[in-house]
Design a protein around this motif. Structure first.
Motif, short mmCIF file in Angstrom:
data_model
loop_
_atom_site.label_atom_id
_atom_site.label_comp_id
_atom_site.label_asym_id
_atom_site.label_seq_id
_atom_site.Cartn_x
_atom_site.Cartn_y
_atom_site.Cartn_z
N ALA A 192 0.83 -1.25 0.36
CA ALA A 192 0.29 0.44 0.09
C ALA A 192 0.92 1.36 -0.02
O ALA A 192 0.62 2.23 0.80
N GLY A 193 2.22 0.88 -0.44
CA GLY A 193 2.95 3.04 -0.58
C GLY A 193 2.90 3.08 -1.60
O GLY A 193 2.20 3.33 -2.32
N ALA A 194 3.91 4.44 -2.00
CA ALA A 194 3.65 5.26 -3.03
C ALA A 194 4.59 4.78 -3.88
O ALA A 194 4.84 5.36 -4.89
N LEU A 195 5.28 4.06 -3.63
CA LEU A 195 6.64 3.57 -4.70
C LEU A 195 6.24 2.74 -5.97
O LEU A 195 6.39 1.44 -4.83
N ALA A 196 6.45 1.94 -6.91
CA ALA A 196 6.16 0.74 -7.58
C ALA A 196 7.48 0.60 -8.25
O ALA A 196 7.26 1.34 -9.34
N ILE A 197 8.16 -0.37 -8.16
CA ILE A 197 9.25 -0.80 -8.68
C ILE A 197 8.78 -1.68 -9.84
O ILE A 197 7.92 -2.65 -9.64
N ALA A 198 9.53 -1.42 -11.14
CA ALA A 198 9.81 -3.17 -12.09
C ALA A 198 11.03 -3.16 -12.73
O ALA A 198 11.45 -2.30 -12.82
N LEU A 199 11.36 -4.31 -13.06
CA LEU A 199 12.83 -4.80 -13.23
C LEU A 199 12.58 -5.42 -14.81
O LEU A 199 11.65 -6.20 -15.25
N ARG A 209 7.97 8.25 -7.70
CA ARG A 209 9.64 8.19 -6.93
C ARG A 209 9.04 8.75 -5.61
O ARG A 209 8.50 9.71 -4.87
N GLY A 210 10.34 8.12 -4.57
CA GLY A 210 10.45 8.15 -3.74
C GLY A 210 11.13 8.68 -2.95
O GLY A 210 12.03 8.79 -3.39
N GLU A 211 11.44 9.59 -1.47
CA GLU A 211 12.85 9.73 -1.68
C GLU A 211 14.04 8.91 -1.40
O GLU A 211 13.96 7.41 -0.87
N ALA A 212 15.20 9.17 -1.68
CA ALA A 212 16.48 7.51 -2.45
C ALA A 212 17.15 8.23 -0.72
O ALA A 212 17.81 8.62 -0.59
N SER A 219 21.08 3.75 -5.27
CA SER A 219 20.28 2.72 -3.85
C SER A 219 19.82 2.63 -2.93
O SER A 219 19.76 4.27 -2.63
N ILE A 220 18.82 1.81 -2.74
CA ILE A 220 17.40 2.21 -1.76
C ILE A 220 18.44 1.03 -0.37
O ILE A 220 18.06 -0.10 -1.10
N ASP A 221 18.38 1.99 0.96
CA ASP A 221 18.40 1.30 1.54
C ASP A 221 17.64 -0.10 1.65
O ASP A 221 16.19 0.44 1.89
N PRO A 222 17.46 -0.97 2.31
CA PRO A 222 16.09 -2.45 2.06
C PRO A 222 15.67 -1.86 3.58
O PRO A 222 14.15 -2.12 2.97
N ALA A 223 15.76 -1.89 4.70
CA ALA A 223 14.64 -1.07 5.59
C ALA A 223 13.90 0.59 5.02
O ALA A 223 12.79 0.50 5.01
N ALA A 224 14.98 1.64 4.16
CA ALA A 224 13.72 2.81 3.39
C ALA A 224 12.83 1.68 2.42
O ALA A 224 11.57 2.14 2.03
N ARG A 225 13.47 0.47 1.99
CA ARG A 225 12.57 -0.06 1.08
C ARG A 225 11.09 -0.42 1.38
O ARG A 225 10.03 0.05 1.60
N GLN A 226 11.33 -0.63 2.65
CA GLN A 226 9.95 -1.44 3.63
C GLN A 226 9.16 -0.33 4.05
O GLN A 226 8.19 0.35 4.39
N LEU A 230 9.46 2.64 2.94
CA LEU A 230 8.44 3.50 1.39
C LEU A 230 7.20 2.89 1.22
O LEU A 230 6.29 2.89 0.04
N GLY A 231 7.03 1.19 1.82
CA GLY A 231 5.97 0.64 1.32
C GLY A 231 6.09 0.00 -0.72
O GLY A 231 5.34 0.01 -1.01
N LEU A 232 7.42 -0.30 -0.96
CA LEU A 232 7.63 -0.50 -1.87
C LEU A 232 7.39 -1.22 -2.83
O LEU A 232 6.95 -2.21 -1.99
N ARG A 233 6.27 -1.15 -3.57
CA ARG A 233 6.05 -2.28 -4.66
C ARG A 233 6.79 -2.97 -5.88
O ARG A 233 6.87 -1.92 -6.25
#
Length: 385
Positions: free
Chosen positions: A13-20, A32-35, A92-99, A101-104
């Motif tokens: 339910a976060g504001a950031l969505a990522i795709a590889l 985009r969120g803060e890196a 690069s985004i720290d794993p804790a920050a990714r969590q 931020l609710g990164l999807r």
């Protein structure tokens, strides 16, 4: 983060969505969120090469107060960061920050979009399937069968019996010429009967029986609905006078109103599905056969014609229908709509790289449906010179 789409982080339910992106498919980052900087470094003890915006890594600035072309505040690029990553662009985004931020993370899929356009329409007769029944020669009606406008009749159903004196005279001449035993004259006389409108079957019957008959039964060449019926017993007919008009009901038209702004989504031959309140739970499938050239000025809509099969004659002209126009069935790479970043000048997605870093890529997008845009050509990043 794993390259395998099956191990992708589930939607949150976060504001950031990522795709590889890897080859034909991948993962995408949307908003985009803060890196965050890489952990374990002290900015004061590190050499700064330049300032930049991770969203536009090709732009370099010489002071920390600069704003990128996207209007974002720049951040420093360190010398040891470049050597450690092999000059790999991105952030690069720290794993804790990714969590936090609710990164999807989602996997891009190759497929076709569902329909994005639903409109309303009404059933109408197929005006391309109409039979006009006329008198081929002057005469008069001797008998009318029990018919009336609005009746549904089958192909070959009798309409009326008419007496055609000209036909009777021509048949007598044909029999007289035939008795002369002159094949050439017989062929010419037979051709004259055809030109008068007699069928080969009627000519063969006269030839076999040796009897003339100027009375014929007019029948309907198609199955359908009698739209008009002018044949009345005792009426004198002129050559070419219309006796009846029959419209076929094997297929019907569904005339649907499409908003003018969405007219570009419609193409001849496109599939369409219709549902009617008269038949709940049932779907009728057809195709677009025409797009009328005139728009309705009051509603700003275009009328499209969809041809539907009418088995059993269940679809009645005047019935109301809800129409779902089929999406583009061509295969394309699909991503969630929220993974697409529109800056005003460019359209971007974020690519997740194999080393856990992310970088932007410019793409082209096409139509959108079901919350996912498809590409207009492909989803390969656009390379800017």
């Amino acid at each position: 983060m794993s390259m395998d789409a099956r191990h992708a982080v589930r939607w949150g339910a976060g504001a950031l969505a990522i795709a590889l992106v890897a080859g034909g498919g991948g993962y995408w980052i949307g908003q985009r969120g803060e890196a965050t900087r890489e952990a374990g470094s002290t900015p004061a003890a590190r050499k700064i090469l330049y300032w930049y915006d991770p969203m536009v890594p090709a732009e370099h600035y010489d002071n920390p107060n600069s704003l990128s072309s996207m209007g974002m505040k720049t951040q420093p690029k360190y010398a040891d960061e470049t050597s450690a990553t092999g000059a790999t662009p991105g952030i690069s985004i720290d794993p804790a920050a990714r969590q936090n931020l609710g990164l999807r993370v989602v996997a891009a899929e190759v497929g076709s979009l569902p329909s994005a356009l639903s409109v309303a329409g009404t059933i109408d007769f197929n005006q391309r399937n109409v039979a006009i029944i006329q008198a081929r020669s002057g005469g008069f009606v001797t008998h009318v069968y029990s018919r009336a406008p609005g009746d549904v009749i089958g192909a070959g159903a009798p309409i009326a019996d008419i007496q055609l004196p000209e036909w009777g005279g021509a048949q007598g001449e044909f029999l007289a010429v035939k008795r002369l035993g002159r094949p050439d004259l017989t062929a010419a006389a037979r051709q004259r009967l055809r030109l008068l409108g007699m069928s080969d079957g009627l000519i063969a019957h006269v030839e076999r029986s040796g009897l003339t008959s100027g009375t014929i039964t007019i029948t309907s060449p198609i199955a359908g609905v009698i739209q008009s019926l002018d044949a009345q017993q005792g009426v004198t007919l002129a050559q070419g006078q219309t006796l009846a008009q029959v419209t076929g009901i094997g297929t019907v038209w569904l005339n649907a109103a499409v908003p003018e702004v969405q007219a570009g989504m419609i193409k001849i031959g496109q599939s369409a599905k219709a549902t009617l309140s008269a038949f709940p739970g049932e779907t009728f499938t057809g195709r677009v056969v025409a797009i009328l050239p005139t728009a309705q000025a009051d509603s700003r809509t275009l009328t499209i014609r969809i041809e539907l099969a009418n088995r059993g004659g269940r679809l009645k002209p005047g019935m109301f229908a809800s129409v779902s126009l089929g999406g583009d069935q061509r295969q394309a790479l699909l991503v969630p709509s929220e993974a697409v970043i529109r800056t005003g000048a460019r359209i971007l997605v974020m690519l997740a790289l194999a080393d856990g870093r992310y970088r932007p890529a410019e793409v082209r997008v096409g139509t959108e449906g079901g919350g996912r845009p498809r590409s207009s050509r492909d989803w390969l990043p656009v390379k800017r010179s």
